[in-house]
Design an enzyme around this catalytic site. Structure first.
Site, short mmCIF file in Angstrom:
data_model
loop_
_atom_site.label_atom_id
_atom_site.label_comp_id
_atom_site.label_asym_id
_atom_site.label_seq_id
_atom_site.Cartn_x
_atom_site.Cartn_y
_atom_site.Cartn_z
N ARG A 111 0.83 -1.22 0.00
CA ARG A 111 0.00 0.00 0.00
C ARG A 111 0.86 1.27 0.00
NH1 ARG A 111 -4.04 -2.91 -1.72
NH2 ARG A 111 -4.71 -4.49 -0.25
N LYS A 231 0.95 -8.57 14.12
CA LYS A 231 -0.33 -8.83 13.45
C LYS A 231 -0.53 -10.34 13.53
CE LYS A 231 -2.59 -8.50 8.88
NZ LYS A 231 -2.56 -7.87 7.55
N GLU A 235 -5.88 -11.96 8.55
CA GLU A 235 -5.60 -12.06 7.11
C GLU A 235 -4.50 -13.08 6.83
OE1 GLU A 235 -5.01 -7.89 5.97
OE2 GLU A 235 -7.18 -7.72 5.68
N ARG A 285 -18.83 -7.78 9.81
CA ARG A 285 -17.40 -7.56 10.06
C ARG A 285 -17.06 -6.47 11.08
NH1 ARG A 285 -12.70 -6.45 5.50
NH2 ARG A 285 -11.45 -5.12 6.84
N ASP A 314 -11.82 -0.62 8.02
CA ASP A 314 -10.44 -0.58 7.54
C ASP A 314 -10.14 0.73 6.82
OD1 ASP A 314 -7.92 -1.30 6.83
OD2 ASP A 314 -8.50 -2.68 5.24
N GLU A 336 -4.72 3.53 15.71
CA GLU A 336 -3.95 3.43 14.46
C GLU A 336 -4.66 4.21 13.36
OE1 GLU A 336 -2.49 -0.54 13.39
OE2 GLU A 336 -2.88 -0.11 11.29
N GLU A 342 -4.47 4.42 1.09
CA GLU A 342 -4.94 3.19 0.47
C GLU A 342 -6.36 3.34 -0.10
OE1 GLU A 342 -4.92 -0.19 3.08
OE2 GLU A 342 -5.87 -1.49 1.59
N TRP A 472 -14.73 -10.75 1.95
CA TRP A 472 -14.13 -9.85 2.93
C TRP A 472 -15.13 -9.22 3.90
CZ3 TRP A 472 -8.87 -9.91 2.88
CH2 TRP A 472 -8.27 -10.46 1.74
O1 GCW Z 1 -6.95 -3.82 4.68
C1 GCW Z 1 -5.73 -4.29 4.82
C2 GCW Z 1 -4.81 -3.82 3.76
C3 GCW Z 1 -3.59 -4.70 3.86
C4 GCW Z 1 -2.99 -4.51 5.25
C5 GCW Z 1 -4.05 -4.78 6.31
C6 GCW Z 1 -3.56 -4.52 7.72
C7 GCW Z 1 -0.72 -4.80 5.92
O2 GCW Z 1 -5.42 -3.89 2.51
O3 GCW Z 1 -2.69 -4.36 2.85
O4 GCW Z 1 -1.89 -5.37 5.44
O5 GCW Z 1 -5.15 -3.98 6.07
O6 GCW Z 1 -3.80 -3.43 8.21
O7 GCW Z 1 -2.96 -5.41 8.30
#
Ligand code: GCW
Length: 608
Positions: A111, A231, A235, A285, A314, A336, A342, A472
């Site tokens: 990103r 993290k 994901e 979500r 997000d 954060e 993005e 998603w």
């Molecule tokens: O939505 C997502 C982004 C990812 C990112 C993730 C996150 C680093 O599309 O690219 O990964 O959030 O914040 O962990």
């Protein structure tokens, strides 16, 4: 190129060791007159006290970093034509003022829209010392003090940062030390398994021992490392769920390993089901983070900080404040933010973020927030942020992390003055344009808080149903009658995660603030807004207005006397933004027109 510090002509030399030494260097070069005396007072830490003395000189007291921040305060005030007449005292609201880079060892940036990594190339650490000193100066002058250099998605060989690459990492940490900037590392929760241990179970004694040993080696090389960023179970990243453990088990195990060295574990709360079936209406979500973490409140070690994205989805252009930031009163929290654009225009479209941040603060009690973090918008482009005007987001984030009371207009105007030194009228014009840019972007993109109508994966440009049947969890469910998801108590129940004052504000469509309407409610196109317009008419109006306002923005912006190379880059990006705004306007309006069959009351062109 040194952006808002471009008036500091002398580059920071190699070889300075401490922030206090750098403070002396900066003052003697940028402010040789009047005289400034410095007195180190460790008890003031990052804070400083500046006194204007009768003979016209100044005295700064502060910890080593405090002296540096005090020196930048004096220098930048002077560059802005301001002066301290009596005395000022200042200390940051947040101990950790972090920039999180999503840089990969191969030099790419997840990103990233401003070139390649400033820290990595060809699978390993690699940097230009002069640029690191420029960057250090930029970050320190904005009051920022922690830099996480690698992506939270830790792909091999990023694991080597804790292994073979440690000596090199120690050199990078040394390069940032005079700027008062401490490094942080993103780690891979399953890393013990690289050493042949068959598990990464946080309660397994062998795993715990491995992390302790690793921490002792890492802090021996870099004694002031700020900590690890994690993290986990997000994901596809490994985490404690694999072993039937919860996130307190995972975070506390790491916290114990880094505790002897004063390290912290910054543990991200971006955990949700990213393999959702669009047919499943029971899962919503935005509820996910609360469901994973709220019940753990009070169970995290005191050197764990939960890092929560500002909204429950997000980083969309409009999201409510995450309920976790309000509800976890016995846990250290970091909010954060995302500087990298993005979902907000890829540093092509103009998008100044501080108005959005100030809105978030209106609902944030902030007592237990101890850190502010932002995903970096930096890269190795000559101007660091790709779009020259995107640098305002980095600078003002720093001001806000120091003092969240900072007024948006003052902060943006200060950046404009330092960066371009325009006439007062031009400065006011640029400040106003920057402050308006978020509202304009919001108008031509996904309407009224619904979010997500972007091209999948890349996240630039419109695609109203691009994510509609995907995994998603980001659905709008527009049909011929209605659009949106009911998130009130009668719907998915997301709103019930908030305290009563907030629930009340949003629970009824008639009183819910317009810009959040489709985040919280499913409504027919014929729904009457507070001003009497129908919902679908409001969507059409916003999009036509957003496009028109982009045209005006472009015209006004391009009339300002930006110097080269900024002028050329701004022109080129503005043209792309105009194209993008038109695509958004036409595609969103056509999408809703086709579905609803409702014509625009004002007869403007909507394509069939
Ligand atoms: O939505 C997502 C982004 C990812 C990112 C993730 C996150 C680093 O599309 O690219 O990964 O959030 O914040 O962990």
């Amino acid at each position: 190129m040194n952006l808002w510090l471009s008036q500091l002509k002398d580059p920071v030399p190699d070889g300075l060791k401490t922030p206090a030494e750098l403070a002396r260097f900066e003052l003697s070069h940028a402010l040789p007159d009047p005289a400034v005396t410095l007195a180190e007072d460790a008890s003031l830490g990052d804070g400083y006290r500046i006194e204007a003395l009768d003979d016209g000189s100044f005295h700064i007291a502060g910890g080593s970093t405090g002296l540096l921040y005090g020196a930048y305060r004096l220098i930048l005030d002077r560059l802005c034509g301001e002066t301290i007449s009596d005395s000022v005292e200042s200390a940051p609201k947040y101990a950790l003022r972090m920039i999180d880079c999503w840089d990969n060892p191969d030099g790419t940036i997840e990103r990233g829209y401003a070139g390649r990594s400033l820290f990595f190339a060809d699978g390993k650490l690699s940097w230009d010392p002069e640029r690191i000193r420029e960057l250090g100066r930029l970050l320190a002058s904005a009051g920022l003090n922690v830099l996480c250099i690698n992506n939270v998605n830790v792909h091999f060989p990023a694991q080597l940062l804790l292994e073979d690459d440690l000596p090199s990492l120690a050199l990078l940490a040394e390069a940032f030390r005079p700027f008062g900037i401490r490094l942080m590392l993103s780690i891979d929760f399953s890393q013990p398994m690289r050493s042949g241990i068959p598990t990464a179970d946080p309660l397994d004694p062998v795993v715990r021992e491995w992390w302790k040993k690793t921490a002792s080696q890492v802090w021996a090389a870099i004694p002031d490392l700020a900590g690890f960023l994690v993290k986990a179970d997000s994901e596809g990243r490994p985490g404690p769920f694999t072993y039937g453990r919860n996130h307190a088990d995972g975070a506390n195990m790491l916290a114990e390993a880094v505790r002897p060295y004063g390290g912290v574990i910054v543990w991200r709360c971006f955990v949700y089901n990213c393999r959702q079936d669009w047919r499943d209406t029971a899962t919503d979500r935005p509820k996910a983070a609360w469901e994973h973490y709220a019940f753990l409140d009070g169970q995290f070690a005191d050197n764990v900080i939960l890092q929560v994205k500002h909204g429950p989805f997000d980083f969309q252009v409009r999201e409510p404040l995450s309920p976790l930031l309000l509800g976890m009163k016995r846990t250290n929290l970091a909010m954060e933010l995302q500087l990298t654009q993005e979902y907000t225009g890829h540093q092509i479209d103009l998008y100044t973020m501080i108005p959005m941040w100030k809105e978030l603060y209106e609902e944030l009690p902030a007592d237990n927030i101890m850190s502010l973090a932002a995903v970096s918008n930096l890269g190795n482009d000559a101007n660091y942020t790709g779009h020259p005007l995107a640098a305002v987001n980095l600078y003002t984030f720093g001001l806000l992390a120091w003092n969240p009371e900072t007024d948006a207009e003052t902060a943006v105007a200060r950046w404009c003055r330092l960066t371009y030194g325009f006439s007062p009228a031009e400065e006011k014009k640029l400040t106003d344009l920057l402050l308006s840019s978020r509202g304009i972007y919001e108008k031509y993109t996904a309407p009224l808080g619904i979010g997500w109508m972007v091209n999948p994966h890349d996240h630039y440009g419109p695609n109203p149903s691009g994510y509609e049947y995907d995994l998603w969890g980001t659905y709008h469910k527009a049909d011929r009658n209605a659009v949106g998801i009911d998130r009130t108590a009668g719907g998915t129940g997301y709103l019930s995660q908030y305290p009563e004052t907030i629930r009340k504000k949003y629970e009824k469509p008639e009183t819910c603030p317009d810009l959040y309407l489709l985040f919280y409610h499913r409504l027919p196109y014929t729904f009457r807004m507070k001003d009497g317009r129908t919902l679908v008419q409001r969507i059409y109006d916003d999009h036509f207005e957003g496009l028109e306002e982009t045209r005006v923005l472009a015209e006004k912006l391009l009339s300002l006397p930006f110097p080269e190379p900024d002028a050329g880059v701004i022109r080129e990006r503005m043209e792309k933004q105009l194209y993008n705004a038109r695509e958004w306007c036409d595609i969103i309006n056509t999408f809703f027109h086709r579905l609803s069959g409702v014509p625009d009351e004002r007869g403007r062109k909507i394509y069939d």
